[in-house]
Design a protein around this motif. Sequence first.
Motif, PDB file in Angstrom:
ATOM      1  N   ARG A 257       4.904  -4.272  -1.431  1.00 36.38           N
ATOM      2  CA  ARG A 257       5.561  -2.968  -1.411  1.00 36.38           C
ATOM      3  C   ARG A 257       5.325  -2.167  -2.694  1.00 36.38           C
ATOM      4  N   GLN A 258       5.388  -2.823  -3.831  1.00 30.89           N
ATOM      5  CA  GLN A 258       5.213  -2.105  -5.088  1.00 30.89           C
ATOM      6  C   GLN A 258       3.796  -1.547  -5.208  1.00 30.89           C
ATOM      7  N   ARG A 259       2.816  -2.376  -4.888  1.00 30.68           N
ATOM      8  CA  ARG A 259       1.432  -1.911  -4.940  1.00 30.68           C
ATOM      9  C   ARG A 259       1.227  -0.754  -3.960  1.00 30.68           C
ATOM     10  N   PHE A 260       1.782  -0.890  -2.767  1.00 31.70           N
ATOM     11  CA  PHE A 260       1.592   0.128  -1.748  1.00 31.70           C
ATOM     12  C   PHE A 260       2.160   1.474  -2.202  1.00 31.70           C
ATOM     13  N   ARG A 261       3.360   1.444  -2.757  1.00 32.19           N
ATOM     14  CA  ARG A 261       3.976   2.698  -3.208  1.00 32.19           C
ATOM     15  C   ARG A 261       3.196   3.308  -4.376  1.00 32.19           C
ATOM     16  N   CYS A 262       2.658   2.485  -5.250  1.00 29.78           N
ATOM     17  CA  CYS A 262       1.838   3.013  -6.346  1.00 29.78           C
ATOM     18  C   CYS A 262       0.589   3.702  -5.801  1.00 29.78           C
ATOM     19  N   GLU A 263      -0.079   3.051  -4.845  1.00 31.96           N
ATOM     20  CA  GLU A 263      -1.268   3.648  -4.254  1.00 31.96           C
ATOM     21  C   GLU A 263      -0.908   4.899  -3.454  1.00 31.96           C
ATOM     22  N   TYR A 264       0.245   4.880  -2.826  1.00 29.71           N
ATOM     23  CA  TYR A 264       0.711   6.019  -2.029  1.00 29.71           C
ATOM     24  C   TYR A 264       0.791   7.281  -2.888  1.00 29.71           C
ATOM     25  N   TRP A 265       1.427   7.194  -4.043  1.00 31.08           N
ATOM     26  CA  TRP A 265       1.599   8.381  -4.886  1.00 31.08           C
ATOM     27  C   TRP A 265       0.316   8.747  -5.616  1.00 31.08           C
ATOM     28  N   LEU A 266      -0.464   7.761  -6.012  1.00 29.55           N
ATOM     29  CA  LEU A 266      -1.739   8.042  -6.661  1.00 29.55           C
ATOM     30  C   LEU A 266      -2.665   8.798  -5.710  1.00 29.55           C
ATOM     31  N   LEU A 267      -2.772   8.299  -4.484  1.00 27.64           N
ATOM     32  CA  LEU A 267      -3.655   8.940  -3.513  1.00 27.64           C
ATOM     33  C   LEU A 267      -3.086  10.276  -3.034  1.00 27.64           C
ATOM     34  N   ALA A 268      -1.774  10.410  -3.067  1.00 24.86           N
ATOM     35  CA  ALA A 268      -1.180  11.718  -2.756  1.00 24.86           C
ATOM     36  C   ALA A 268      -1.645  12.760  -3.773  1.00 24.86           C
ATOM     37  N   ALA A 269      -1.590  12.393  -5.053  1.00 28.81           N
ATOM     38  CA  ALA A 269      -2.020  13.321  -6.100  1.00 28.81           C
ATOM     39  C   ALA A 269      -3.505  13.656  -5.953  1.00 28.81           C
ATOM     40  N   HIS A 270      -4.303  12.651  -5.661  1.00 28.59           N
ATOM     41  CA  HIS A 270      -5.737  12.886  -5.485  1.00 28.59           C
ATOM     42  C   HIS A 270      -5.995  13.785  -4.276  1.00 28.59           C
ATOM     43  N   ARG A 271      -5.333  13.508  -3.162  1.00 30.53           N
ATOM     44  CA  ARG A 271      -5.561  14.294  -1.940  1.00 30.53           C
ATOM     45  C   ARG A 271      -5.165  15.757  -2.139  1.00 30.53           C
ATOM     46  N   HIS A 272      -4.015  15.998  -2.742  1.00 31.67           N
ATOM     47  CA  HIS A 272      -3.573  17.384  -2.915  1.00 31.67           C
ATOM     48  C   HIS A 272      -4.481  18.141  -3.886  1.00 31.67           C
ATOM     49  N   THR A 273      -5.009  17.436  -4.884  1.00 29.41           N
ATOM     50  CA  THR A 273      -5.989  18.054  -5.787  1.00 29.41           C
ATOM     51  C   THR A 273      -7.209  18.500  -4.989  1.00 29.41           C
TER      52      THR A 273
END
Length: 345
Positions: A257-273
């Motif tokens: 869960r911790q890894r997933f949430r970290c990747e979730y927000w990291l990839l969110a920032a990348h996608r919106h960029t």
Amino acid sequence: MQDTCEMPDLRTAFIADNFFTLPEAKELPADASPRRYYRLEMVPKLLMEVKPGSPDFEAFVSISRYLNDIGLSAPRVFHHDLAKGLALIEDFGEATFTRLLAAGRSETELYTLAVDALVRLHEAELAPPESVPAYDFGPLNDELHMFTRWYVPQCAPEVDAEEFEEIFLDAWRMALSEVAECRDVLVLRDYHVDNLMVVEGRKGAAACGLLDFQDGVLGSAAYDLVSLTQDARRELTPGLEEQLLEHYLARRPGVDRQRFRCEYWLLAAHRHTKLLGNFERLSKRDGKHGYLVFIPHVQSLLSRALREAGLEDIRTLMDRHLPRWATHQPVHPQTADAHQKVQAT
């Protein structure tokens, strides 16, 4: 729209090869992709047209087969000609999530169905096609280039975009170092309500029709969930995003869960960029100016994602070099032309 007699000879011949009686073909409204679709009247099929030799055509065919093999619903390909860029595919009708939501269908019900389809995809025992590429630094950097080459010149025309790009990509390379090595699942990349449908007569995850998957890559399971729950085109009811995230994690108890949430927000920032650049590109290069209206929402999504992902260095870099990145208001080209004409008089 075009009727059969107006269609180019190549398309007409392809259709004639597959039917005894030539059906009328009506063009469907275009989206952000270069593909074109025609609904064949009286038969439940669409004609898909792509640029001949397009590398994503074979991917569409192979990934469609794969998705159906694992119990999901992608348009089946009945006949295709790679050299001509033409295919007859399954027609799922008109019931996109976007239309159903506008008609009052339950947001929670539809989004939960979409999450369940992701769970089926991510838990599949059958491996994706070997031809599917990795979501490594190649495509990750290409998407960041959209921001530096299309958005930066609009929000900060005084900035040396090439110089900024170099330091910007260096910062992102450090942030993405681990997720760029991830090959966990097939990532569809544009998993949102415009590309999802309800397929009548099918149950469970198969009731969720999947469109626009030909750019699929191998990467993190978090990416498509971000694409769904942080949609650039619409805001979810407050609280629903977290509810869907928890629903996904509950359905996959073996996930860290911790890894997933970290990747979730990291990839969110990348996608919106990426999307900030892509929407400017669609307007300036392709004349699809309607995407500019989504930019303020994406700015807000990116600001939140940078904070949640702990990307303070990238946020500081952007604030220093692009002080208006979060407040830039894109100007529709027609509005700009009208303003220039008024000034000229």
